[in-house]
Write an enzyme that holds these catalytic residues in place. Structure first.
Site, short mmCIF file in Angstrom:
data_model
loop_
_atom_site.label_atom_id
_atom_site.label_comp_id
_atom_site.label_asym_id
_atom_site.label_seq_id
_atom_site.Cartn_x
_atom_site.Cartn_y
_atom_site.Cartn_z
N HIS A 1 -1.15 0.53 -9.65
CA HIS A 1 -1.88 -0.28 -8.65
C HIS A 1 -2.61 -1.43 -9.34
O HIS A 1 -3.83 -1.61 -9.15
CB HIS A 1 -2.85 0.56 -7.82
CG HIS A 1 -3.31 -0.14 -6.58
ND1 HIS A 1 -3.63 0.51 -5.41
CD2 HIS A 1 -3.50 -1.47 -6.32
CE1 HIS A 1 -4.01 -0.39 -4.50
NE2 HIS A 1 -3.94 -1.60 -5.04
N ARG B 1 0.86 -1.19 0.00
CA ARG B 1 0.00 0.00 0.00
C ARG B 1 0.89 1.24 0.00
O ARG B 1 1.97 1.24 0.61
CB ARG B 1 -0.86 0.07 1.27
CG ARG B 1 -2.10 -0.78 1.23
CD ARG B 1 -3.14 -0.21 0.26
NE ARG B 1 -4.32 -1.07 0.23
CZ ARG B 1 -4.51 -2.08 -0.62
NH1 ARG B 1 -3.62 -2.37 -1.53
NH2 ARG B 1 -5.61 -2.80 -0.56
P1 NDP Z 1 -2.12 -11.31 4.85
O1 NDP Z 1 -3.04 -10.77 5.89
O2 NDP Z 1 -2.27 -12.73 4.43
O3 NDP Z 1 -0.59 -11.13 5.34
C1 NDP Z 1 -0.14 -9.99 6.00
C2 NDP Z 1 1.28 -10.23 6.45
O4 NDP Z 1 1.79 -9.01 7.01
C3 NDP Z 1 1.39 -11.31 7.54
O5 NDP Z 1 2.55 -12.06 7.35
C4 NDP Z 1 1.50 -10.48 8.82
O6 NDP Z 1 2.22 -11.11 9.86
C5 NDP Z 1 2.31 -9.30 8.31
N1 NDP Z 1 2.15 -8.14 9.19
C6 NDP Z 1 1.03 -7.43 9.44
N2 NDP Z 1 1.28 -6.44 10.33
C7 NDP Z 1 2.59 -6.54 10.63
C8 NDP Z 1 3.46 -5.83 11.50
N3 NDP Z 1 3.03 -4.78 12.22
N4 NDP Z 1 4.76 -6.22 11.57
C9 NDP Z 1 5.20 -7.28 10.86
N5 NDP Z 1 4.43 -8.01 10.03
C10 NDP Z 1 3.14 -7.64 9.92
O7 NDP Z 1 -2.23 -10.34 3.58
P2 NDP Z 1 -1.98 -10.67 2.05
O8 NDP Z 1 -0.66 -11.33 1.93
O9 NDP Z 1 -3.15 -11.34 1.48
O10 NDP Z 1 -1.93 -9.19 1.42
C11 NDP Z 1 -0.98 -8.25 1.88
C12 NDP Z 1 -1.31 -6.88 1.34
O11 NDP Z 1 -1.02 -6.79 -0.06
C13 NDP Z 1 -2.77 -6.45 1.39
O12 NDP Z 1 -3.14 -6.03 2.69
C14 NDP Z 1 -2.82 -5.30 0.41
O13 NDP Z 1 -2.51 -4.09 1.05
C15 NDP Z 1 -1.71 -5.66 -0.58
N6 NDP Z 1 -2.23 -5.98 -1.92
C16 NDP Z 1 -1.87 -5.20 -2.97
C17 NDP Z 1 -2.31 -5.50 -4.23
C18 NDP Z 1 -1.86 -4.73 -5.41
O14 NDP Z 1 -2.39 -4.93 -6.51
N7 NDP Z 1 -0.91 -3.85 -5.26
C19 NDP Z 1 -3.20 -6.64 -4.48
C20 NDP Z 1 -3.48 -7.41 -3.31
C21 NDP Z 1 -3.03 -7.08 -2.07
P3 NDP Z 1 1.68 -12.48 10.54
O15 NDP Z 1 1.87 -13.54 9.48
O16 NDP Z 1 2.56 -12.69 11.69
O17 NDP Z 1 0.24 -12.24 10.86
C1 OXD Z 2 -6.03 -5.48 -3.02
C2 OXD Z 2 -5.58 -4.52 -4.04
O1 OXD Z 2 -5.96 -5.19 -1.83
O2 OXD Z 2 -5.87 -4.73 -5.24
O3 OXD Z 2 -6.48 -6.57 -3.42
O4 OXD Z 2 -4.90 -3.56 -3.70
#
Ligand code: NDP
Ligand code: OXD
Length: 314
Positions: free
Chosen positions: A277, A229
């Protein structure tokens, strides 16, 4: 029984079309057009106008049309109902394609050859390293981070991950929490950011963090790929490190303000790759089917999958 489609920033017609076809027994209401608020029992949302999901007395659940839910949780008037997010192989594969492609572009110095091609310049150049020489560090080892890590491993990259819990994966060392962040950064040549945006992670990709990346890698300096993000990054500090040459390259799919302003320096900086994005776009067919599966589960009394913990923020 009505599904409310609450979308801004994306074309809404393909979603309305898919939901009409997949849920013929249901009314499909669209934000911005008149509809009976009492009839709405589910909503699908992407960047809905804050407050627009309030006042739906029979709302049972909200489905984020993306993997991230910051667009929902930032709404102070978000109704207190279960929220589910996207976890789907179609979206996951798209993100891994993006990450693997950009890691390979960096490893194989593809921008340099594109530049030379434009100048019709054939130089004897054997300056190519093996994937195993490039240390990739993934911040955020959730659904997307884990899949990208596994696919980067298949290509032979040296991969580590950082998350709250810090679990190791097959061939991928896990680093956990703030106390292990410096060690993770110090072994990272290419930082891949796949974190959710939460109060804890906002602004985490700042100058101090970039200064902690490895300086002794095969690219001659570190690189950043942020597909998480825009709110995770401090944009002035990224530009400053690029200007100073302490960051070699930044691949940015997400920005604090989207669409990226026409006068943003990111567009023209030679050290920056901008994508709009769409690292992993939500495909209306795949994600429409996912939402409908969830609705059918709820109708059968089964629990919602991929439910979000609003206190955790992801
Ligand atoms: P998940 O919820 O599956 O994974 C999030 C990860 O971030 C976990 O490993 C979590 O740790 C870690 N995390 C969260 N907070 C912290 C913190 N404070 N410190 C350290 N680690 C942290 O999410 P996804 O993998 O499904 O997606 C991740 C992000 O990708 C989405 O939230 C979105 O913002 C972005 N995204 C962007 C897209 C794009 O087109 N650019 C498309 C899709 C998603 P833990 O495993 O320990 O819980
Ligand atoms: C998502 C994105 O969060 O597209 O899936 O950013």
């Amino acid at each position: 029984m009505t599904l409310l489609v609450a979308i801004t920033g994306w074309q809404v017609e393909p979603w309305i079309d898919r939901f009409r076809r997949l849920l013929p027994e249901r009314g499909i209401a669209v934000l911005g057009e008149p509809f009976d608020r009492r009839a709405v029992d589910y909503a699908v949302a992407w960047k809905h106008p804050p407050g627009s999901l309030a006042g739906l007395p029979n709302l049972g659940a909200v489905f984020s049309l993306g993997a991230g839910v910051d667009h929902l949780l930032s709404d102070p008037k978000l109704p207190d109902v279960p929220i589910a997010r996207v976890v789907d192989s179609d979206l996951t594969n798209r993100m891994s394609e993006y990450v693997v492609m950009h890691c390979l572009m960096l490893l194989r110095q593809q921008r340099r050859y594109a530049d030379r091609q434009a100048k019709r310049l054939w130089l004897d150049d054997k300056d190519q390293r093996a994937a195993a020489d490039l240390r990739i560090g993934i911040m955020g080892m959730g659904v997307l981070g884990k899949d990208a890590a596994a696919k980067l491993r298949v290509m032979g990259f040296d991969v580590a991950g950082w998350s709250r819990s810090g679990a190791d994966l097959d061939g991928v060392v896990g680093y956990a929490g703030a106390e292990n962040l410096p060690a993770f950064l110090a072994r990272t040549d290419v930082l891949v950011v796949l974190l959710p945006l939460t109060p804890e992670t906002r602004g985490i990709v700042n100058g101090a963090l970039l200064d902690g990346l490895a300086r002794d890698g095969v690219l001659g300096g570190p690189a950043l790929i942020n597909a998480g993000r825009g709110g995770l990054q401090v944009e002035e500090e990224i530009l400053d490190r690029l200007d100073r040459g302490s960051l070699k390259h930044a691949v940015l799919d997400v920005f604090n303000a989207e669409p990226l302003a026409a006068d943003s320096r990111f567009w023209t900086h030679p050290g920056v790759t901008v994508t709009p994005h769409n690292a992993a776009m939500s495909d209306p067919d795949a994600i429409g089917r996912l939402v409908v599966r969830q609705i059918r589960r709820l109708e059968q009394g089964l629990p919602l999958e991929n439910a979000v913990d609003p206190r955790r923020g992801y």
